[in-house]
Each structure stands twice: as C-alpha cells, then as structure tokens.
Scaffold this active site. Structure first.
Site, PDB file in Angstrom:
ATOM      1  N   GLU A  20       3.875 -50.908  25.886  1.00 37.87           N
ATOM      2  CA  GLU A  20       2.852 -51.770  25.283  1.00 37.87           C
ATOM      3  C   GLU A  20       2.296 -52.785  26.278  1.00 37.87           C
ATOM      4  OE1 GLU A  20       4.643 -53.195  21.615  1.00 37.87           O
ATOM      5  OE2 GLU A  20       4.270 -51.235  20.686  1.00 37.87           O
ATOM      6  N   CYS A  50       1.110 -44.538  24.515  1.00 33.79           N
ATOM      7  CA  CYS A  50       2.094 -43.930  23.619  1.00 33.79           C
ATOM      8  C   CYS A  50       3.096 -43.083  24.407  1.00 33.79           C
ATOM      9  CB  CYS A  50       1.410 -43.023  22.607  1.00 33.79           C
ATOM     10  SG  CYS A  50       0.383 -43.889  21.416  1.00 33.79           S
ATOM     11  N   ASN A  90       6.949 -45.265  24.757  1.00 36.91           N
ATOM     12  CA  ASN A  90       5.727 -46.063  24.642  1.00 36.91           C
ATOM     13  C   ASN A  90       5.850 -47.326  25.495  1.00 36.91           C
ATOM     14  OD1 ASN A  90       7.641 -46.757  22.637  1.00 36.91           O
ATOM     15  ND2 ASN A  90       6.111 -47.586  21.248  1.00 36.91           N
ATOM     16  N   CYS A 101      -3.419 -39.345  21.220  1.00 35.06           N
ATOM     17  CA  CYS A 101      -2.448 -38.393  21.794  1.00 35.06           C
ATOM     18  C   CYS A 101      -2.791 -36.958  21.405  1.00 35.06           C
ATOM     19  CB  CYS A 101      -1.026 -38.744  21.368  1.00 35.06           C
ATOM     20  SG  CYS A 101      -0.437 -40.259  22.170  1.00 35.06           S
ATOM     21  N   GLU A 122       4.029 -40.024  23.955  1.00 38.31           N
ATOM     22  CA  GLU A 122       3.568 -38.659  24.246  1.00 38.31           C
ATOM     23  C   GLU A 122       2.762 -38.630  25.532  1.00 38.31           C
ATOM     24  OE1 GLU A 122       3.402 -40.350  21.437  1.00 38.31           O
ATOM     25  OE2 GLU A 122       3.103 -39.079  19.688  1.00 38.31           O
ATOM     26  N   CYS A 129      -0.496 -40.029  17.267  1.00 41.64           N
ATOM     27  CA  CYS A 129      -1.764 -40.697  16.959  1.00 41.64           C
ATOM     28  C   CYS A 129      -2.940 -39.827  17.411  1.00 41.64           C
ATOM     29  CB  CYS A 129      -1.820 -42.069  17.628  1.00 41.64           C
ATOM     30  SG  CYS A 129      -2.295 -42.026  19.372  1.00 41.64           S
TER      31      CYS A 129
END
Ligand code: THU
Length: 146
Positions: A60, A69, A58, A105, A71, A102
């Site tokens: 940010e 993210c 991830n 994703c 993924e 999430c």
C-alpha cells in the site's frame, strides 16, 4: 516442480498438487503484506510455464491509488524474471471465505492469458476457481487493437 497443468487452448486444469503448492505459497506471501492503511493482507502466487512459482503481497501507499495488489506484485516479479506463460494463480485473503481479484488485476492478468485458472482462497477450506475469461468477460486485449 514441473508445470503440471493440462490443456492448451482451453482453460487449463491444475493438478491437486500444483493447486496446493500455489495456495500455500500465496498464504505465505501474505505474511509480508505492507498494509498500514487497510490492514487487509493479501497474498498471491503464480505458477509459470518454467515450473517456477513467484509469490507476492499487496503493497500500500499513502497515496492510496499507488497501492499494488498481491496478484500484480506476483505477476510483475515473474514477468521481470523473463516469464511470459502462466499455468495458474492463487490469491489468498485474510478472510474466512475466498477473495476475488479486483478489476485492475483482472485486466492485468488478461494480458497474459484468458484461460489461466485463478484459485481464490481465504483462511477457511473453501476455494473457488475461475478462469480470467470468466472473471473478465469481453475483456479488452491486444486483439481489439488489430
Ligand atoms: N487487494 C489485493 O491485494 N488483491 C485483491 O484481489 C483485492 C484487494 C488489496 C489492495 C489493498 O491493499 C487491500 O487489498 C484493500 O483493498
């Protein structure tokens, strides 16, 4: 490695070796997580039909919505290398129990196959595997635009 999954139309089942390799790659990728805001490290790894594994973490952003993210990082790495077919995904959190992708994703992964198995892992031994279809029932896909 070669893509060691079976089945075509239905949910694919990864070999134990492939699953191990994916979870290990996801755990390693987690180390590079850029998480100054949440401190929550996530790693992911995707096994492409070519047999290659692409891993990501991830990333940010000070504008929180700009966060990507793990993924999606892994998928974007693979897709931008020309991959289009995927045999499996592992996602690994810094958590004692497995973490779950999430909603963004789930939608992102649905674009590339509803039957892709997603192995969810954490720090502990516990793992759980669900397909994208199971994680995102009644998904909106390109078929809905026909
Ligand atoms: N995160 C992921 O990378 N993957 C998930 O499946 C869940 C959430 C990240 C996004 C953000 O950097 C942090 O975890 C907290 O939400």
């Amino acid at each position: 490695m070669s893509g060691s999954a079976t089945g075509t139309d239905e949910a694919r089942v990864l070999s134990a070796d492939a699953e191990e390799m994916l979870v290990r790659a996801a755990r390693e990728a987690r180390e590079a997580a850029y998480v100054p805001y949440s401190g929550f490290r996530v790693g992911a790894a995707v096994l492409a039909e070519s047999g290659r594994i692409y891993a990501g973490c991830n990333v940010e952003n000070a504008s929180y919505g700009g966060t990507i993210c793990a993924e999606r990082t892994a998928f974007v790495k693979a897709i931008s290398e020309g991959e289009r077919g995927f045999l499996g995904v592992a996602v690994c959190g810094d958590t004692p129990t497995p973490i779950s992708p999430c909603g963004i994703c789930r939608q992102f992964m649905a674009e590339f196959g509803l039957d892709i198995p997603i192995i969810m892992a954490g720090e502990g031994e516990a793992r759980s595997t669900m397909t994208v279809r199971e994680l995102l029932p009644a998904a909106f896909t390109s078929e809905d635009m026909e």
